[in-house]
Structures are given as structure tokens and as C-alpha cells.
Design a protein around this motif. Structure first.
Motif, PDB file in Angstrom:
ATOM      1  N   THR A 157       4.126  -3.557  -4.890  1.00 32.16           N
ATOM      2  CA  THR A 157       5.296  -3.378  -4.018  1.00 32.16           C
ATOM      3  C   THR A 157       6.463  -2.826  -4.837  1.00 32.16           C
ATOM      4  N   GLU A 158       7.591  -2.614  -4.139  1.00 33.32           N
ATOM      5  CA  GLU A 158       8.799  -2.178  -4.849  1.00 33.32           C
ATOM      6  C   GLU A 158       9.192  -3.250  -5.866  1.00 33.32           C
ATOM      7  N   ASN A 159       9.986  -2.812  -6.852  1.00 33.20           N
ATOM      8  CA  ASN A 159      10.291  -3.686  -7.989  1.00 33.20           C
ATOM      9  C   ASN A 159      11.024  -4.976  -7.618  1.00 33.20           C
ATOM     10  N   THR A 160      11.902  -4.909  -6.615  1.00 37.67           N
ATOM     11  CA  THR A 160      12.697  -6.102  -6.280  1.00 37.67           C
ATOM     12  C   THR A 160      11.811  -7.255  -5.808  1.00 37.67           C
ATOM     13  N   ASN A 161      10.617  -6.927  -5.359  1.00 33.82           N
ATOM     14  CA  ASN A 161       9.738  -7.932  -4.772  1.00 33.82           C
ATOM     15  C   ASN A 161       8.763  -8.556  -5.793  1.00 33.82           C
ATOM     16  N   HIS A 162       8.671  -7.941  -6.990  1.00 33.43           N
ATOM     17  CA  HIS A 162       7.627  -8.365  -7.936  1.00 33.43           C
ATOM     18  C   HIS A 162       7.728  -9.843  -8.327  1.00 33.43           C
ATOM     19  N   GLU A 163       8.949 -10.244  -8.695  1.00 31.39           N
ATOM     20  CA  GLU A 163       9.112 -11.587  -9.264  1.00 31.39           C
ATOM     21  C   GLU A 163       8.586 -12.659  -8.309  1.00 31.39           C
ATOM     22  N   LEU A 191      16.125   8.096  -6.564  1.00 29.91           N
ATOM     23  CA  LEU A 191      15.283   6.899  -6.605  1.00 29.91           C
ATOM     24  C   LEU A 191      15.253   6.245  -5.228  1.00 29.91           C
ATOM     25  N   LYS A 192      14.064   5.744  -4.861  1.00 25.01           N
ATOM     26  CA  LYS A 192      13.959   5.027  -3.585  1.00 25.01           C
ATOM     27  C   LYS A 192      14.701   3.695  -3.712  1.00 25.01           C
ATOM     28  N   PRO A 193      15.109   3.083  -2.580  1.00 28.43           N
ATOM     29  CA  PRO A 193      15.792   1.784  -2.691  1.00 28.43           C
ATOM     30  C   PRO A 193      14.848   0.703  -3.225  1.00 28.43           C
ATOM     31  N   SER A 228      -0.059  -5.886   3.624  1.00 29.76           N
ATOM     32  CA  SER A 228       0.949  -4.854   3.858  1.00 29.76           C
ATOM     33  C   SER A 228       1.943  -5.363   4.883  1.00 29.76           C
ATOM     34  N   ARG A 229       3.171  -4.808   4.838  1.00 32.70           N
ATOM     35  CA  ARG A 229       4.152  -5.193   5.857  1.00 32.70           C
ATOM     36  C   ARG A 229       3.873  -4.482   7.168  1.00 32.70           C
ATOM     37  N   ARG A 230       3.160  -3.334   7.049  1.00 29.70           N
ATOM     38  CA  ARG A 230       2.788  -2.623   8.281  1.00 29.70           C
ATOM     39  C   ARG A 230       1.460  -3.188   8.781  1.00 29.70           C
ATOM     40  N   LEU A 269       0.822  -1.215   0.000  1.00 30.96           N
ATOM     41  CA  LEU A 269       0.000   0.000   0.000  1.00 30.96           C
ATOM     42  C   LEU A 269       0.855   1.263   0.000  1.00 30.96           C
ATOM     43  N   GLY A 270       1.609   1.446  -1.093  1.00 31.69           N
ATOM     44  CA  GLY A 270       2.325   2.708  -1.300  1.00 31.69           C
ATOM     45  C   GLY A 270       1.471   3.598  -2.185  1.00 31.69           C
ATOM     46  N   ILE A 271       2.134   4.403  -3.001  1.00 31.17           N
ATOM     47  CA  ILE A 271       1.394   5.356  -3.852  1.00 31.17           C
ATOM     48  C   ILE A 271       0.470   4.579  -4.806  1.00 31.17           C
ATOM     49  N   ALA A 272       1.066   3.630  -5.545  1.00 33.57           N
ATOM     50  CA  ALA A 272       0.275   2.896  -6.539  1.00 33.57           C
ATOM     51  C   ALA A 272      -0.788   2.025  -5.862  1.00 33.57           C
ATOM     52  N   GLY A 273      -0.400   1.328  -4.790  1.00 36.69           N
ATOM     53  CA  GLY A 273      -1.331   0.429  -4.110  1.00 36.69           C
ATOM     54  C   GLY A 273      -2.563   1.157  -3.585  1.00 36.69           C
ATOM     55  N   VAL A 305       0.484  -6.645 -12.296  1.00 37.73           N
ATOM     56  CA  VAL A 305       1.677  -6.132 -11.622  1.00 37.73           C
ATOM     57  C   VAL A 305       2.006  -4.750 -12.182  1.00 37.73           C
ATOM     58  N   GLU A 306       2.391  -3.848 -11.261  1.00 40.44           N
ATOM     59  CA  GLU A 306       2.830  -2.526 -11.718  1.00 40.44           C
ATOM     60  C   GLU A 306       4.183  -2.700 -12.407  1.00 40.44           C
ATOM     61  N   TYR A 307       4.438  -1.889 -13.424  1.00 40.42           N
ATOM     62  CA  TYR A 307       5.718  -2.034 -14.140  1.00 40.42           C
ATOM     63  C   TYR A 307       6.886  -1.691 -13.243  1.00 40.42           C
ATOM     64  N   PRO A 308       8.066  -2.236 -13.478  1.00 42.51           N
ATOM     65  CA  PRO A 308       8.383  -3.332 -14.379  1.00 42.51           C
ATOM     66  C   PRO A 308       8.018  -4.674 -13.738  1.00 42.51           C
ATOM     67  N   GLU A 359       0.836  -6.590 -17.079  1.00 43.19           N
ATOM     68  CA  GLU A 359       1.758  -5.567 -16.555  1.00 43.19           C
ATOM     69  C   GLU A 359       1.178  -4.191 -16.879  1.00 43.19           C
ATOM     70  N   GLU A 360       0.973  -3.416 -15.828  1.00 48.26           N
ATOM     71  CA  GLU A 360       0.428  -2.053 -15.991  1.00 48.26           C
ATOM     72  C   GLU A 360       1.409  -1.157 -16.725  1.00 48.26           C
ATOM     73  N   HIS A 361       0.902  -0.347 -17.664  1.00 51.14           N
ATOM     74  CA  HIS A 361       1.733   0.655 -18.348  1.00 51.14           C
ATOM     75  C   HIS A 361       0.959   1.950 -18.490  1.00 51.14           C
TER      76      HIS A 361
HETATM   77  P1  NAD Z   1       5.934   2.973  -2.839  1.00 52.11           P
HETATM   78  O1  NAD Z   1       7.315   2.871  -2.276  1.00 52.11           O
HETATM   79  O2  NAD Z   1       5.093   4.155  -2.552  1.00 52.11           O
HETATM   80  O3  NAD Z   1       5.090   1.683  -2.416  1.00 52.11           O
HETATM   81  C1  NAD Z   1       5.606   0.388  -2.272  1.00 52.11           C
HETATM   82  C2  NAD Z   1       4.882  -0.214  -1.093  1.00 52.11           C
HETATM   83  O4  NAD Z   1       5.072  -1.631  -1.076  1.00 52.11           O
HETATM   84  C3  NAD Z   1       5.384   0.317   0.255  1.00 52.11           C
HETATM   85  O5  NAD Z   1       4.281   0.764   1.010  1.00 52.11           O
HETATM   86  C4  NAD Z   1       6.050  -0.922   0.885  1.00 52.11           C
HETATM   87  O6  NAD Z   1       5.985  -0.912   2.289  1.00 52.11           O
HETATM   88  C5  NAD Z   1       5.214  -2.027   0.289  1.00 52.11           C
HETATM   89  N1  NAD Z   1       5.843  -3.346   0.293  1.00 52.11           N
HETATM   90  C6  NAD Z   1       7.079  -3.685  -0.114  1.00 52.11           C
HETATM   91  N2  NAD Z   1       7.298  -5.012   0.019  1.00 52.11           N
HETATM   92  C7  NAD Z   1       6.141  -5.542   0.519  1.00 52.11           C
HETATM   93  C8  NAD Z   1       5.745  -6.857   0.875  1.00 52.11           C
HETATM   94  N3  NAD Z   1       6.583  -7.890   0.771  1.00 52.11           N
HETATM   95  N4  NAD Z   1       4.497  -7.033   1.319  1.00 52.11           N
HETATM   96  C9  NAD Z   1       3.652  -5.997   1.428  1.00 52.11           C
HETATM   97  N5  NAD Z   1       3.975  -4.713   1.139  1.00 52.11           N
HETATM   98  C10 NAD Z   1       5.213  -4.482   0.687  1.00 52.11           C
HETATM   99  O7  NAD Z   1       6.118   2.796  -4.407  1.00 52.11           O
HETATM  100  P2  NAD Z   1       5.068   3.124  -5.566  1.00 52.11           P
HETATM  101  O8  NAD Z   1       5.428   4.422  -6.200  1.00 52.11           O
HETATM  102  O9  NAD Z   1       3.670   2.907  -5.117  1.00 52.11           O
HETATM  103  O10 NAD Z   1       5.485   2.011  -6.623  1.00 52.11           O
HETATM  104  C11 NAD Z   1       5.070   0.667  -6.476  1.00 52.11           C
HETATM  105  C12 NAD Z   1       5.149  -0.030  -7.808  1.00 52.11           C
HETATM  106  O11 NAD Z   1       4.296   0.653  -8.732  1.00 52.11           O
HETATM  107  C13 NAD Z   1       6.526  -0.010  -8.437  1.00 52.11           C
HETATM  108  O12 NAD Z   1       6.706  -1.214  -9.117  1.00 52.11           O
HETATM  109  C14 NAD Z   1       6.465   1.143  -9.425  1.00 52.11           C
HETATM  110  O13 NAD Z   1       7.377   0.955 -10.496  1.00 52.11           O
HETATM  111  C15 NAD Z   1       5.021   1.011  -9.880  1.00 52.11           C
HETATM  112  N6  NAD Z   1       4.421   2.210 -10.424  1.00 52.11           N
HETATM  113  C16 NAD Z   1       4.203   3.295  -9.634  1.00 52.11           C
HETATM  114  C17 NAD Z   1       3.588   4.413 -10.163  1.00 52.11           C
HETATM  115  C18 NAD Z   1       3.315   5.641  -9.325  1.00 52.11           C
HETATM  116  O14 NAD Z   1       2.691   6.579  -9.859  1.00 52.11           O
HETATM  117  N7  NAD Z   1       3.721   5.705  -8.088  1.00 52.11           N
HETATM  118  C19 NAD Z   1       3.212   4.432 -11.506  1.00 52.11           C
HETATM  119  C20 NAD Z   1       3.417   3.302 -12.260  1.00 52.11           C
HETATM  120  C21 NAD Z   1       4.010   2.193 -11.706  1.00 52.11           C
END
Ligand code: NAD
Length: 292
Positions: free
Chosen positions: A70-76, A152-154, A39-41, A9-13, A91-94, A118-120
Motif C-alpha cells: 500500500t501507500e507509505n502512510t499505511n505501512h506502519e 508524487l502521489k498523496p 484491496s479497498r476496492r 493492488l497498485g503497481i507493486a502489489g 513490506v515495500e520500501y520505506p 523491507e524490499e529494496h
Molecule cells: P500505488 O499507488 O500504485 O498502489 C498502492 C495501492 O494500495 C493502491 O491500489 C491503493 O488503493 C492500495 N491501498 C492503500 N491503502 C490500502 C488499504 N488500507 N488496504 C488495501 N489497499 C490499500 O503505489 P505503488 O507504486 O504500487 O507503491 C506501493 C508501495 O510500493 C509504496 O510503498 C512504494 O514506495 C513501494 N514501491 C513501489 C515500486 C514501484 O515500482 N511502483 C517500487 C518499489 C517500492
């Protein structure tokens, strides 16, 4: 109805949660119904649904679809888990941080008869749609796409992956490309990095893609595209649309789930996505495999 869960649940979630709770009326997005989030929280209910564990999301019979945000490293890993559990995935890209893992996951989805989407959203913006119209039928001579943004965020991967939406623009506009060289300048102490990738179109016309990030850099895309009949050096302003970008993507995903997208369209999309990931991989290799 297909029960859905949002992971991350970050920006995209959060946008996904909002859109799933209030889908576009009379659209394929209405096929999806929000059942929970992971969510992890530890969080209170969001959009009137409760937090569930990953194990529940994977095992519950009333959950058919996962949105991986989630962050990209976790997608796969997440995609694989949901596909193995028999759930469709958006899945959000990539999709992943390597070409081979994406091929693998797509094959897995196919074997299981599941939709992997994959969202684009970058292809859905009004400015991009207008740019594509403005370019249609013109012959490219050379071009540059220069993106700047904050650090860039980690856990978002090498810049050719984290910036794949820019690469997707180039491929969607000019067709399949070849990478000829990539360089990476990185100043970790200053949170600064600049990747420069040199590409060629199938007609051997040069394209340069620059991803530059650092403190104080505004989020801007600069284009400089030279055609036989003129130059485009500013992004056109497209007509604003009433439906948000993530909702447009949700409608497309819903159409795929309903079987409303033609096999030819699905194949073209898959080829484009895999081609972009292959180019991103190549760029990482050419820059010495460095991790930005
Ligand atoms: P973000 O850092 O705001 O959100 C990522 C969230 O994932 C964080 O809240 C983190 O705590 C959570 N998370 C990470 N690992 C987790 C796990 N194992 N279980 C549950 N929650 C976990 O990042 P964002 O900007 O929302 O981007 C997320 C994805 O969306 C990325 O792949 C990004 O490329 C893609 N994306 C984002 C946007 C955008 O407008 N922000 C647009 C297109 C694509």
C-alpha cells in the motif's frame, strides 16, 4: 509452503501477485504460495485467488505471510497488525515514515520470532550493480545524486522517505553518512517540490542528494561522482538479467524465511535500513518538519 496474502493492488502489489503465482523455479520463492489479496476496492479474482478482508488475512491459519504494497502512510499500521497476528511481513520500501516506529516494529518481529523484510529493488538493478562494481576501491572526493520525476502521489510521505531508494544507494555505496543541512522548496499550486540534502561521509567528503518532482519532469537519476582518480557522470548500463527485480527480492525473502541468510548479513541489512530511516527523519526535521 507458506500461504501468502498481498495487501494493496497498485503497481507493486500487482507485480507481487504475478510473481507469487509463478515463482522462479527451484528457488526459495517457491516456498510462498498465494492464497488471497486485500484491496479497498471490490475486485474479481486475480491470479486465480480471491479477495479477502483484512480481518480474514490476519486470522486465517493458512496465511503465514503478508506482502504490504500500500501507500507509505499505511505501512506502519499494517506491519504491526500482521506481526501481532503472528505473520511474517515483506513490506515495500520505506518500511515506515519514522525511524522510531521502524525500530519498534523490528523489535516486535524479533520478539515474535518473525521475519520482517523491507524490499529494496533499487539495489538489484543491473545499472546499480554495475555502478557499485565501478566504484569499488575508489576514493570519493565529492558527489551529487539528482533524481527528477513526476509529481508524487498523496500518502507517500516527506521526500526523504518517499525517495529512500536514492538515499539507500548513497549509503550502500559510501557507508554511513551525516546530514548537515536540508532545504525544501515546495510550490503546492504547481505540484512542484525540490528537496536538497547535504551529507558528509565518514571521511568528511560532501555528498548532495536532490529529489525534484513536478509536472513534465522525466524519471531520471543523474550522478556526478568525483574520485581521486576520475569522475563518473553517467550511470553505467549494466548487464540485463533474466529474473525480474521483484522476483529477485522474493527469492531473498524466501531465503530469509528458510533461515538461509546469515545472521551477519541480516544485521548489516537492518543497520543499513535503520540508518537510512534515521537520516530521512533528520532531513525532515532539518527542513522544519514540513510535509511535502
Ligand atoms: P500505488 O499507488 O500504485 O498502489 C498502492 C495501492 O494500495 C493502491 O491500489 C491503493 O488503493 C492500495 N491501498 C492503500 N491503502 C490500502 C488499504 N488500507 N488496504 C488495501 N489497499 C490499500 O503505489 P505503488 O507504486 O504500487 O507503491 C506501493 C508501495 O510500493 C509504496 O510503498 C512504494 O514506495 C513501494 N514501491 C513501489 C515500486 C514501484 O515500482 N511502483 C517500487 C518499489 C517500492
Amino acid at each position: 509452503m507458506l500461504g501468502s496474502v498481498v495487501v494493496g493492488l497498485g503497481i507493486a502489489g500487482c507485480v507481487r501477485m504475478r510473481d507469487l503465482a509463478a515463482p522462479l523455479p527451484s528457488s526459495a520463492a517457491e516456498k510462498l504460495s498465494l492464497r488471497g489479496f486485500v484491496s479497498r476496492r471490490t475486485l474479481e479474482d486475480q491470479q486465480s485467488v480471491e479477495q479477502i478482508t483484512m480481518a480474514e488475512a490476519l486470522s486465517r491459519a493458512d496465511i503465514h505471510v503478508a506482502f504490504i504494497c500500500t501507500e507509505n502512510t499505511n505501512h506502519e499500521e499494517s506491519i504491526r497488525q500482521f506481526l501481532e497476528a503472528g505473520k511474517h511481513v515483506c513490506v515495500e520500501y520505506p518500511m515506515t515514515l519514522s525511524y522510531t516506529s521502524a525500530v519498534d516494529l523490528w523489535n516486535l518481529a524479533q520478539q515474535k520470532g518473525l521475519v520482517l523484510h523491507e524490499e529494496h529493488i533499487e539495489l538489484l538493478t543491473p545499472d546499480y550493480k554495475q555502478l557499485k562494481k565501478d566504484i569499488c576501491g575508489r576514493t570519493l572526493e565529492k558527489g551529487t545524486l539528482h533524481f527528477t520525476g513526476g509529481p508524487l502521489k498523496p500518502n507517500f510521505g516527506f521526500p526523504s522517505f518517499s525517495g529512500i531508494s536514492r538515499l539507500t544507494w548513497l549509503v550502500d555505496l559510501f557507508g554511513e553518512l551525516t546530514v548537515t543541512a536540508t532545504s525544501l522548496v515546495e510550490e503546492k499550486e504547481n505540484k512542484y517540490m525540490k528537496m536538497t540534502a547535504h551529507l558528509l561521509t565518514q571521511q568528511h567528503k560532501p555528498l548532495t542528494w536532490i529529489e525534484e518532482r513536478g509536472p513534465g519532469l522525466g524519471r531520471v537519476k543523474r550522478i556526478d561522482l568525483h574520485f581521486q582518480d576520475g569522475t563518473i557522470s553517467e550511470l553505467p548500463a549494466g548487464q540485463r538479467e533474466p529474473v525480474g527485480l521483484f522476483m529477485q527480492d522474493q527469492v531473498l525473502f524466501g531465503r530469509k524465511l528458510q533461515g538461509d541468510v546469515s545472521a551477519a548479513e541480516l544485521q548489516a541489512e537492518r543497520s543499513r535500513i535503520l540508518h537510512c530511516l534515521e537520516l530521512a527523519d533528520r532531513m525532515q526535521q532539518l527542513s522544519g518538519g514540513a510535509q511535502a
